[in-house]
Structure formats: C-alpha cells, structure tokens
Scaffold this active site. Structure first.
Site, PDB file in Angstrom:
ATOM      1  N   ASP A 271     -32.788 -12.563 -39.642  1.00  0.00           N
ATOM      2  CA  ASP A 271     -33.739 -13.618 -39.989  1.00  0.00           C
ATOM      3  C   ASP A 271     -35.013 -13.427 -39.168  1.00  0.00           C
ATOM      4  OD1 ASP A 271     -33.741 -16.399 -41.499  1.00  0.00           O
ATOM      5  OD2 ASP A 271     -34.778 -16.686 -39.576  1.00  0.00           O
ATOM      6  N   ILE A 272     -36.167 -13.503 -39.828  1.00  0.00           N
ATOM      7  CA  ILE A 272     -37.455 -13.398 -39.128  1.00  0.00           C
ATOM      8  C   ILE A 272     -37.712 -14.711 -38.391  1.00  0.00           C
ATOM      9  CG2 ILE A 272     -39.937 -13.036 -39.393  1.00  0.00           C
ATOM     10  CD1 ILE A 272     -39.369 -11.434 -41.902  1.00  0.00           C
ATOM     11  N   ARG A 303     -29.804   4.570 -45.210  1.00  0.00           N
ATOM     12  CA  ARG A 303     -29.963   5.802 -45.969  1.00  0.00           C
ATOM     13  C   ARG A 303     -28.630   6.450 -46.341  1.00  0.00           C
ATOM     14  NH1 ARG A 303     -34.747   5.839 -48.387  1.00  0.00           N
ATOM     15  NH2 ARG A 303     -36.481   5.510 -46.955  1.00  0.00           N
ATOM     16  N   GLU A 315     -36.952 -15.422 -45.787  1.00  0.00           N
ATOM     17  CA  GLU A 315     -37.134 -14.499 -44.671  1.00  0.00           C
ATOM     18  C   GLU A 315     -35.804 -13.937 -44.169  1.00  0.00           C
ATOM     19  OE1 GLU A 315     -36.945 -18.633 -42.743  1.00  0.00           O
ATOM     20  OE2 GLU A 315     -37.547 -17.720 -44.644  1.00  0.00           O
TER      21      GLU A 315
END
Length: 422
Positions: A271-272, A303, A315
């Site tokens: 979470d930002i 990846r 967010e």
C-alpha cells in the site's frame, strides 16, 4: 524462442496491430504471429482431420478399384506403366496421409512440422490424382480427370495452415498438372482436353485463393480483437498489471501447484503510504503517474513464470513470489523499498517521509490456507506495518527502512517528472 513481452507492451502491440490493414496477412510481432498460427491449428483441427480422413478413405477406394482396372492391362505389355503410374503412387500418397494424421494427433508437434506435413499431403494427393488420371487416360482406362479441380479447392480449404502455405500447395498442384499433360498424354485430342482442365484449375485457384484470403484476414482481425478484449478484462489499464480478477484465479492455481510440488509461496500486499494526501496536494494526474511508476517497479519483481504483480485497486498492490526462501525474499523486499526511494518522488504532505513510501504485509502460504485466509493474513500484516510507522515490511521477512533525506528536486523538476496537477 521468442522473448516474452510485459503485459503493458503486449497491450500496445495489440493496439498497433488493430490499426494495421493486415493486407499482407502477417503480424509485425513474431510472438503474435506464432500465437495466431497455433490458434489456427487448434481451431481448424476438426476440419483438417475430417478432410484428410475423407481423402484417405477415397484414396483407399481408388486403390481397391485399381486392382479391377489392372485386369484390362494384363497381357498388353503395359503392366509396368500402370503399376508405376497408378498403383505405386496410390500407396505413396496413403503413406503421406498416415504420417500427417500422426502429426495431427500428436499433441507435442511443432507448428512448423504441422504445416509441413499438411502441405506435403495436399501436394502428394494432387500430384497423385494428376499422374494416375493421365496414366489411365493414356492407357485408355476409365478415369475422372475433373477430380483434379477438387485438389485445388482442398488445398485452400481450412486445414489449420496459413494462406501462404496453402497457396504453395495449390500452385504446386497446378504447375504439376500443366506440365504433366504434354509428358503423359500422346494424343492431340487428349492434350486439348488437358489444356481445358488446366485453364479451369488456374481459374479455380484464383477464385478459391481470393476467398481464402478474406477468410484469413477476418480470422486475424478477430484474433487480435479477442486478445485485446481478454487483456483488458484481466489487466489494470493504468499500470498494465494483472487485476483482482486474474489475481484470484492465478493465485489459486499457484497454491495448488506449490502444495503439489512442496514449494514455498508468498503473498505481499503493498500500500502506498498517505496516498490520499498526495492526491490532495499534487492532483490526481500526478497520483496516476505515481501509481504507474510503482506498477512498473513491481512488474520488474515478477519476471519469473509463476510470480505475479497485481493492482488490487486504488493505491493497493500485491506481489506473489513462488519458490523462494525467506532470506532471498527479504533481500528482494529491501531492494524494492530502496528502488522506490530511488525514484525520489517528493511527498510534502507525508508525515512519514519527504518522499513516497510504501508499507508491505508479507505472508507465507500454508497447506491449510485458502486464497481468502492468506489475503486476510497479509492484509493484517499490512495494517501492522502501518501501525508501526509505515515505510516497512511486516511479516515473515520484516524490514524497517530508515527515513532518508535525499536532495529534494525543485518544483519544476517535480512537474516535469510527474506531470501537472489537475
């Protein structure tokens, strides 16, 4: 082997292909071209099997019929010509059919091998019809040279191959027919009939080729549109990451796979910090740019084939890590926080740090867990990270990052990097 592209680049590629006319019937992306070839093979598998199976049965019938026609040649001294020109090539073509059916029924066959044997079967069938018909005609036996027209139609029938290969097969049959007549037919009347058949075959090739061209063009357009719609249904349009819908499906599969293979599986909910305050100060356009930058950063950490980066909404993000030990995961999480600091996104309204930070709840999947229980645990650890001061990872690999005071960019630099406030 083609290099996989990121989800965001995949969407860009699909939209670019949607804008192309596809007149050359080839995608600019080799990966997309390969996927289309594989899908064409799967979609037209039934029609291919039916066509080759039907031709095989017809060929077996004519092979049996040849034994009856052989009686008319016995004692004429031309038995060898009949055997070589009619009977031998029947069995050669049947052998090609059997090889092709094996290739079609074998699930691990490569697309190039599949296309090769389809073309070989069609060309062998067409050449076999031509040689057997003209040999029988030169011997005065009953034959149906008009069947040669059907081989051109069959070559351009939906057989799971691209038009360029179908045209190669059809043109090959027409060329063989054109030159086989003067070679095998001695009588002028027979040659006159031959040239009439040749003209009809080339006309049939043009008409069937045009139909096949528009059919494949429509299939390619539908293929790109369907892939683009699937992508938009499963990905967040702003960041290009997977959305909550695909997260549940993929995470459920990952859990089953990890349990079966006895591998570790982790879920990080991210979470930002103080994002509402950021939007209030800098505007929603700048907030969207922060979401995009954080999304790109998370995509770099997913990846591996079974890893997954997700935007859950607003967010809030998630990162799924498969088959990794706690120490290695700790280093990855620490590098994630350091890389985020390295973006140096100023956040003057944040009481935690003068730049954008994130809080992370990191949970390890247990055998008895479900998707909901793991997510609930990671979410509770995220709440704990916020309670302990934010800018940290809380859970199986806890990390508390110190607040760094980097050299702050000017407002002009911030506006250039993030965009104007709305």
């Amino acid at each position: 082997m083609a290099i996989p592209v990121s989800p965001e680049n995949e969407a860009v590629t699909l939209r670019q292909e949607m804008g192309q006319s596809l007149e050359m019937l080839r995608f600019a992306s080799p990966v997309l071209e390969q996927e289309f070839t594989q899908e064409l093979r799967v979609q037209q598998r039934r029609s291919t099997l039916f066509t080759l199976g039907f031709l095989g049965l017809v060929w077996i019938f004519f092979a049996a019929f040849d034994w009856w026609r052989m009686q008319a040649v016995l004692g004429t001294g031309r038995e060898l010509q009949f055997v070589l020109g009619v009977m031998l090539q029947r069995w050669v073509v049947l052998a090609c059919f059997l090889c092709t059916l094996y290739v079609l029924l074998h699930p691990g066959t490569r697309s190039a091998t599949h296309e090769f044997w389809i073309v070989v079967s069609v060309v062998a069938c067409g050449c076999g019809v031509v040689i057997s018909s003209y040999t029988a005609k030169s011997l005065g036996l009953p034959e149906a040279s008009i069947v040669m027209l059907l081989t051109v139609v069959v070559a351009l029938y939906p057989l799971g191959i691209r038009l360029r290969h179908a045209l190669l097969a059809a043109v090959s049959v027409c060329v063989v027919t054109t030159f086989a007549g003067p070679w095998l037919l001695p009588q002028p009347l027979q040659l006159a009939e031959h040239w009439l058949v040749v003209i009809m075959m080339w006309v049939t090739l043009v008409l069937s080729g045009v139909t096949a061209y528009f059919r494949e063009r429509a299939l390619r357009q539908q293929f790109v549109l369907r892939k683009l719609l699937d992508w938009e249904a499963c990905h967040d349009p702003l960041t290009g990451l997977a959305n909550r819908r695909i997260f549940r499906e993929q995470f459920q599969r990952n859990m089953l796979h990890a349990k079966r293979e006895k591998e570790s599986l982790f879920l990080a909910v991210i979470d930002i910090d103080h994002f509402k305050l950021y939007n209030d100060l800098y505007g929603h356009q700048a907030g969207d740019e922060v979401l995009r930058l954080v999304g790109n950063l998370l995509a770099d950490y997913a990846r591996r084939p079974l890893d997954l980066a997700v935007r859950l909404g607003g967010e809030e993000f998630a990162l799924v890590a498969y088959d990794e030990d706690v120490q290695s995961l700790r280093k990855r999480m620490e590098k994630l926080l350091i890389d985020l600091h390295g973006l140096n996104l100023a956040h003057d309204a944040s009481p935690t740090a003068p730049y954008v930070t994130v809080s992370v709840g990191l949970a390890q999947v247990r055998d008895e867990d479900t998707v909901d229980t793991v997510f609930k645990l990671a979410d509770s650890l995220l709440f704990q990270a916020k309670e302990q001061g934010r800018n940290q990872v809380c859970g199986v690999a806890s990390i508390a990052m110190p607040v760094i005071n980097p050299r702050r960019p000017s407002w002009a630099q911030q506006a250039a990097a993030i965009g104007p406030a709305s």
